[in-house]
Design a protein around this motif. Structure first.
Motif, PDB file in Angstrom:
ATOM      1  N   GLU A 155      41.541  36.892  40.040  1.00 23.80           N
ATOM      2  CA  GLU A 155      42.140  35.556  39.954  1.00 23.80           C
ATOM      3  C   GLU A 155      43.657  35.593  39.809  1.00 23.80           C
ATOM      4  O   GLU A 155      44.334  34.621  40.106  1.00 23.80           O
ATOM      5  CB  GLU A 155      41.513  34.748  38.808  1.00 23.80           C
ATOM      6  CG  GLU A 155      41.733  35.309  37.418  1.00 23.80           C
ATOM      7  CD  GLU A 155      40.767  36.433  37.036  1.00 23.80           C
ATOM      8  OE1 GLU A 155      41.049  37.119  36.048  1.00 23.80           O
ATOM      9  OE2 GLU A 155      39.757  36.645  37.737  1.00 23.80           O
ATOM     10  N   GLU A 156      44.203  36.708  39.380  1.00 18.79           N
ATOM     11  CA  GLU A 156      45.656  36.856  39.258  1.00 18.79           C
ATOM     12  C   GLU A 156      46.299  37.354  40.546  1.00 18.79           C
ATOM     13  O   GLU A 156      47.512  37.432  40.644  1.00 18.79           O
ATOM     14  CB  GLU A 156      45.986  37.812  38.117  1.00 18.79           C
ATOM     15  CG  GLU A 156      45.542  37.308  36.758  1.00 18.79           C
ATOM     16  CD  GLU A 156      45.757  38.337  35.669  1.00 18.79           C
ATOM     17  OE1 GLU A 156      46.437  39.352  35.914  1.00 18.79           O
ATOM     18  OE2 GLU A 156      45.236  38.117  34.570  1.00 18.79           O
ATOM     19  N   ALA A 215      57.636  42.445  45.101  1.00 21.16           N
ATOM     20  CA  ALA A 215      56.410  42.603  44.311  1.00 21.16           C
ATOM     21  C   ALA A 215      55.792  43.965  44.612  1.00 21.16           C
ATOM     22  O   ALA A 215      55.904  44.466  45.734  1.00 21.16           O
ATOM     23  CB  ALA A 215      55.417  41.502  44.665  1.00 21.16           C
ATOM     24  N   LEU A 216      55.143  44.572  43.634  1.00 26.04           N
ATOM     25  CA  LEU A 216      54.532  45.885  43.844  1.00 26.04           C
ATOM     26  C   LEU A 216      53.479  45.818  44.941  1.00 26.04           C
ATOM     27  O   LEU A 216      53.489  46.609  45.880  1.00 26.04           O
ATOM     28  CB  LEU A 216      53.912  46.419  42.556  1.00 26.04           C
ATOM     29  CG  LEU A 216      53.223  47.775  42.678  1.00 26.04           C
ATOM     30  CD1 LEU A 216      54.207  48.854  43.112  1.00 26.04           C
ATOM     31  CD2 LEU A 216      52.553  48.152  41.369  1.00 26.04           C
ATOM     32  N   CYS A 217      52.557  44.885  44.828  1.00 29.62           N
ATOM     33  CA  CYS A 217      51.564  44.718  45.889  1.00 29.62           C
ATOM     34  C   CYS A 217      51.093  43.273  45.910  1.00 29.62           C
ATOM     35  O   CYS A 217      51.041  42.608  44.880  1.00 29.62           O
ATOM     36  CB  CYS A 217      50.393  45.681  45.733  1.00 29.62           C
ATOM     37  SG  CYS A 217      49.405  45.476  44.259  1.00 29.62           S
ATOM     38  N   ARG A 218      50.790  42.830  47.086  1.00 35.85           N
ATOM     39  CA  ARG A 218      50.220  41.505  47.274  1.00 35.85           C
ATOM     40  C   ARG A 218      49.471  41.506  48.595  1.00 35.85           C
ATOM     41  O   ARG A 218      49.718  42.345  49.459  1.00 35.85           O
ATOM     42  CB  ARG A 218      51.276  40.405  47.225  1.00 35.85           C
ATOM     43  CG  ARG A 218      52.290  40.449  48.327  1.00 35.85           C
ATOM     44  CD  ARG A 218      53.305  39.313  48.194  1.00 35.85           C
ATOM     45  NE  ARG A 218      54.208  39.299  49.317  1.00 35.85           N
ATOM     46  CZ  ARG A 218      53.971  38.746  50.498  1.00 35.85           C
ATOM     47  NH1 ARG A 218      52.825  38.142  50.720  1.00 35.85           N
ATOM     48  NH2 ARG A 218      54.851  38.793  51.467  1.00 35.85           N
ATOM     49  N   ALA A 219      48.553  40.584  48.713  1.00 36.93           N
ATOM     50  CA  ALA A 219      47.816  40.434  49.963  1.00 36.93           C
ATOM     51  C   ALA A 219      48.581  39.477  50.861  1.00 36.93           C
ATOM     52  O   ALA A 219      49.103  38.464  50.408  1.00 36.93           O
ATOM     53  CB  ALA A 219      46.418  39.896  49.690  1.00 36.93           C
ATOM     54  N   CYS A 220      48.659  39.812  52.124  1.00 35.85           N
ATOM     55  CA  CYS A 220      49.339  38.969  53.102  1.00 35.85           C
ATOM     56  C   CYS A 220      48.362  38.718  54.248  1.00 35.85           C
ATOM     57  O   CYS A 220      47.807  39.663  54.810  1.00 35.85           O
ATOM     58  CB  CYS A 220      50.593  39.675  53.611  1.00 35.85           C
ATOM     59  SG  CYS A 220      51.526  38.700  54.807  1.00 35.85           S
TER      60      CYS A 220
END
Length: 109
Positions: free
Chosen positions: A23-24, A52-57
């Motif tokens: 959820e974060e 950001a270190l990691c994120r979904a794109c």
């Protein structure tokens, strides 16, 4: 990295616990630091930037997520350095090499 390969890699990394999507949002999972270190990527070092270190794109053409952020960029540079993919000049297009196709299957499938 081709769109399809990037999406498959993202899904495989989540499936192996390298990345966790909750959820974060997307974050490095319990297996993540060791896996990236095994790949020669120091997550602590790449985390020191503004990104950001990691994120979904979400890839608009594939309708699948891929890893973005500092770790995504580091992994992409690693793929390019190994010759698994190459950029098309003056374009955003990335093409997997035959070596890259075989290596992706071995590593992410």
């Amino acid at each position: 990295m081709s769109h399809a390969r990037a999406g498959a890699a993202h899904e495989a990394l989540i499936g192996r616990g390298v990345l966790v999507n909750d959820e974060e949002g997307l974050k490095v999972g319990p297996e993540g630091l060791a896996w990236f270190r095994w790949m020669g990527i120091d997550a602590g070092e790449v985390a020191n930037g503004r990104r950001a270190l990691c994120r979904a794109c979400l890839d608009w053409s594939e309708r699948r997520h891929h890893l973005a952020g500092a770790l995504g960029a580091a992994l992409f540079e690693w793929v390019l350095a190994l010759g698994w993919a190459r950029r098309v000049p003056d374009s955003r297009i990335v093409i997997c090499t035959p070596q890259g196709e075989a290596s992706f299957r071995g590593l992410f499938e």
